[in-house]
Motif scaffolding. Structure first.
Motif, PDB file in Angstrom:
ATOM      1  N   ASN A 584     -26.470  25.834 -10.701  1.00  0.00           N
ATOM      2  CA  ASN A 584     -25.200  26.213 -10.715  1.00  0.00           C
ATOM      3  C   ASN A 584     -24.003  24.989 -11.165  1.00  0.00           C
ATOM      4  N   VAL A 626     -26.866  38.544 -16.219  1.00  0.00           N
ATOM      5  CA  VAL A 626     -25.743  38.997 -16.376  1.00  0.00           C
ATOM      6  C   VAL A 626     -24.772  38.301 -17.613  1.00  0.00           C
ATOM      7  N   ARG A 629     -22.350  35.330 -18.220  1.00  0.00           N
ATOM      8  CA  ARG A 629     -22.359  34.036 -16.984  1.00  0.00           C
ATOM      9  C   ARG A 629     -23.040  32.866 -17.363  1.00  0.00           C
ATOM     10  N   THR A 630     -24.071  32.930 -18.331  1.00  0.00           N
ATOM     11  CA  THR A 630     -24.900  31.965 -18.603  1.00  0.00           C
ATOM     12  C   THR A 630     -25.241  31.720 -19.992  1.00  0.00           C
TER      13      THR A 630
END
Length: 713
Positions: A584, A626, A629-630
């Motif tokens: 993260n 998603v 998001r990445t």
């Protein structure tokens, strides 16, 4: 070359206040004995799977505040800077020479003063002195620029390149070659003092060229265009008649120039005498390592020279017939016998203890005492610290070359330990090498471990590498009692982790039965985590620091270990959470991919007791699917990992697959994965490979969903 050494700093001190004058006098008196401390850093940046190249300086100073105001407020030599800059342009050659000397010494282990000098255009001023009418000024300017390269790294090297330092340097090459040939042919005819000046000047020029080659591809190409191979090889071929430090600098420069640089590689490989010379240097390593004389620093440089010869040979490989080396297994027969003893004999704990003892009883700061008589030689403390640093840099160099060896491991050598000749130096015995992990000695010995088929790399280097990743009390200490040692320790940890990462990823891709030794896999896994615990919290590490680099590379090791022993590594909650937190916190897709890979292999542990870890990891990976998001690589790796985790519907993890409605989530992600793959630009660097991989993941995901639907479970 003019070799008369001027006797003093002349009027350079006249414009300084008393405090600044004392500081400069200390520097000037200590110039010639301190210069060798600015030895080539041996920290040649090697390409890694993480971030490309390391910082080629003794002590990275990225943590220091930026700007001239900050430099002025943190340097205790501010008042000395402007008069010295002024004197570099003096009409008096004596003043110009000693101003260059002062610059060289004021920056020693003092990045704040160096940055202050940078703000006063010291680089441009010194480059101007390379065309000075007085050759002694030229010599000292080159020495100052060399020290700036080593202490300042990329930023200063880029400035030098942009200010056209290569123009004057190019004119020095033929002059040095001509004088060198005369000295080698008739050494008695030249006074010792004259030879010393020429050798030091040559070393300074070569080191600047080496550092410039590390700066950018543009600078590398420009240095390559100078056609330096014959020049540099002339030092190596005359190594028995030249100072070892100068020869080693030439080898380091050639090592850098031949790395992934086809024009220079072809030029060096075309002359077979070059290869013969390098082989001779590499093969003398046994004699060097057996010598126990008084000149420890010289012995370390001799070992470093053998290591560099191995690195250059590896850069030049492969060799084609009719070359006699074409039939030689370069890694096994030449390179590993040189590298293995260096890596295996290293003790970071001993190095740390030595630095602690030296600095706690240090007399290094006594010179700063006002009006004290200044010695014209190094103190015992300085000599001791320099020796420790040199040894650590040699180990780091060996690890950097070993990283490439580990990336191309040979096929598993079944039964090699049982059949190897006791005289075969390639199977260097390290069975007595203890693990540097608390409690490792108390762990039970697996009686079957020695019978497991595995590449010859494992019994030779695994234990030393696992020891070298373990931090010591100085590894990440700020402030450090000896910053070069701390910098070297951190670099060694990073390099050792890179070796392990390449080794286990290569081992995972090779056929064999290494994964059958469950104890060995769990032991390596726990040892790596012991090192990471010692490195501290990655979220508290400054970006680009050695501590952060250790974590970012170590996850690749964990992924590789887990891939070799898939389903056999017991997941622990703290480790799972640490990997999720690291993933993260990182923006780099390459690091996130490795985090996900490490999570996926422990999520596959085939034991009902690991279902909680499996559920947590699966839930996290589903969240990475998603859109927006990445990054694309992260999304693809998450999808691929989920397929691997739930590939067997008969495994205990099937309970989590159904309870978490994973199939519906994967089916819902198919269109997002398709769009992500479609958006990949083939024209970007690595785009073609990523596109191909993305298409494979997309097709596998579609097939997996279809198969799971067909089961009707």
């Amino acid at each position: 070359m003019v070799v008369t050494l001027l006797s003093g700093p002349a009027n350079i001190l006249s414009d300084l206040d008393e405090t600044s004058r004392d500081a400069v006098e200390i520097s000037l008196h200590h110039h010639y004995c301190a210069r060798s401390v600015h030895s080539p850093p041996w920290e040649n940046p090697r390409k890694s799977d993480l971030c490309g190249r390391h910082n080629p300086v003794r002590v990275p100073d990225s943590h220091l505040p930026k700007g001239l105001d900050a430099a002025s407020s943190t340097s205790n030599k501010t008042e000395a800077v402007l008069p010295i800059i002024t004197k570099i342009g003096s009409a008096d050659p004596v003043e110009r020479k000693w101003a260059c000397v002062a610059v060289s010494n004021l920056i020693y282990n003092d990045p704040c003063t160096r940055r202050l000098l940078q703000g006063k255009n010291v680089v441009g001023t010194l480059i101007g002195r390379l065309t000075d009418s007085e050759e002694e000024v030229v010599v000292e300017a080159a020495g100052a620029l060399r020290n700036l390269c080593i202490d300042g790294g990329y930023e200063i090297c880029a400035e030098m390149y942009n200010k056209n330092i290569l123009a004057p340097l190019a004119t020095f090459i033929p002059k040095i070659s001509s004088i060198l040939a005369q000295y080698v042919d008739s050494p008695i005819a030249a006074p010792e003092n004259a030879r010393k000046v020429v050798y030091e000047f040559a070393e300074n020029v070569i080191t600047i060229l080496w550092c410039l080659s590390e700066t950018s591809n543009k600078a590398l190409n420009a240095v390559s265009d100078l056609a330096l191979v014959p020049f540099l090889m002339s030092f190596l071929s005359s190594r028995d008649r030249l100072p070892l430090s100068t020869v080693t600098s030439a080898a380091q420069c050639l090592y850098v120039l031949t790395e992934d640089n086809p024009p220079v590689v072809n030029e060096a490989r075309a002359n077979f005498s070059n290869v013969t010379c390098l082989l001779e240097i590499a093969k003398t390593h046994r004699d060097v390592q057996d010598v126990k004389g008084k000149n420890a620093a010289g012995e370390e440089r001799a070992v470093a020279l053998a290591i560099l010869a191995c690195g250059i040979l590896r850069n030049l490989a492969p060799f084609l017939p009719p070359s006699s080396i074409a039939s030689v297994d370069l890694d096994k027969e030449i390179i590993l016998p040189v590298l293995a003893p260096v890596v295996s004999s290293a003790s970071l704990q001993e190095a740390t203890a030595a630095v602690r003892e030296l600095t706690e009883n240090s007399d290094a700061n006594q010179w700063a005492t006002k009006h004290q008589t200044i010695p014209d030689h190094k103190s015992e403390t300085e000599v001791g610290l320099e020796r420790v640093e040199t040894k650590l840099k040699t180990v780091q160099l060996a690890l950097e070359i070993l990283t490439g060896v580990c990336a191309t491991l040979p096929d598993p050598d079944y039964g090699s330990e049982a059949t190897a000749s006791p005289d075969d130096s390639a199977t260097y015995d390290v069975s007595d090498c203890a693990m540097a992990v608390d409690g490792a000695a108390d762990q039970p010995v697996n009686s079957h471990a020695s019978n497991v088929a595995r590449p010859s790399f494992l019994p030779t280097l695994l234990e030393p590498l696992l020891a070298l990743i373990q931090p010591t009390e100085l590894s990440f200490l700020t402030p450090s009692p000896h910053a070069p040692t701390t910098s070297a320790l951190g670099a060694i940890h990073v390099a050792a982790f890179e070796c392990l990462s390449n080794a286990f990823l290569a081992l995972a891709a090779a056929p064999g039965s290494a994964g059958s030794d469950v104890y060995a896999g769990q032991r390596v896994w726990n040892t790596v985590w012991a090192a990471l615990v010692g490195a501290g919290n990655p979220m508290e590490s400054a970006p680009g620091s050695a501590r952060a680099a250790v974590w970012d590379i170590a996850v690749g090791v964990l992924w590789g270990v887990g891939a070799v022993w898939t389903g056999k590594i017991v997941p622990e909650e703290a480790q799972v959470q640490a990997l999720i937190s690291l993933c993260n916190s990182r923006e780099d897709d390459a690091i996130r991919v490795k985090c996900i890979g490490a999570l996926s292999v422990i999520a596959q542990h085939v034991d009902p007791a690991s279902l909680d870890a499996n559920r947590i990891i699966a839930s996290y990976l589903l969240g990475l699917l998603v859109p927006g998001r990445t990054g694309t690589e992260t999304m693809l790796q998450a999808a691929e990992s989920l397929i691997d985790i739930f590939a067997d519907e008969r495994a205990p993890a099937e309970a989590n697959f159904r309870a978490g409605n994973v199939l519906a989530a994967l089916e819902g992600a198919v269109d997002d994965v398709r769009r992500a793959v479609k958006s990949i630009d083939r024209k970007k660097e690595g785009g073609r490979e990523l596109k191909r991989h993305g298409e494979e993941v997309r097709d596998n995901l579609v097939a997996f969903v279809r198969y799971r639907r067909s089961l009707g479970l």
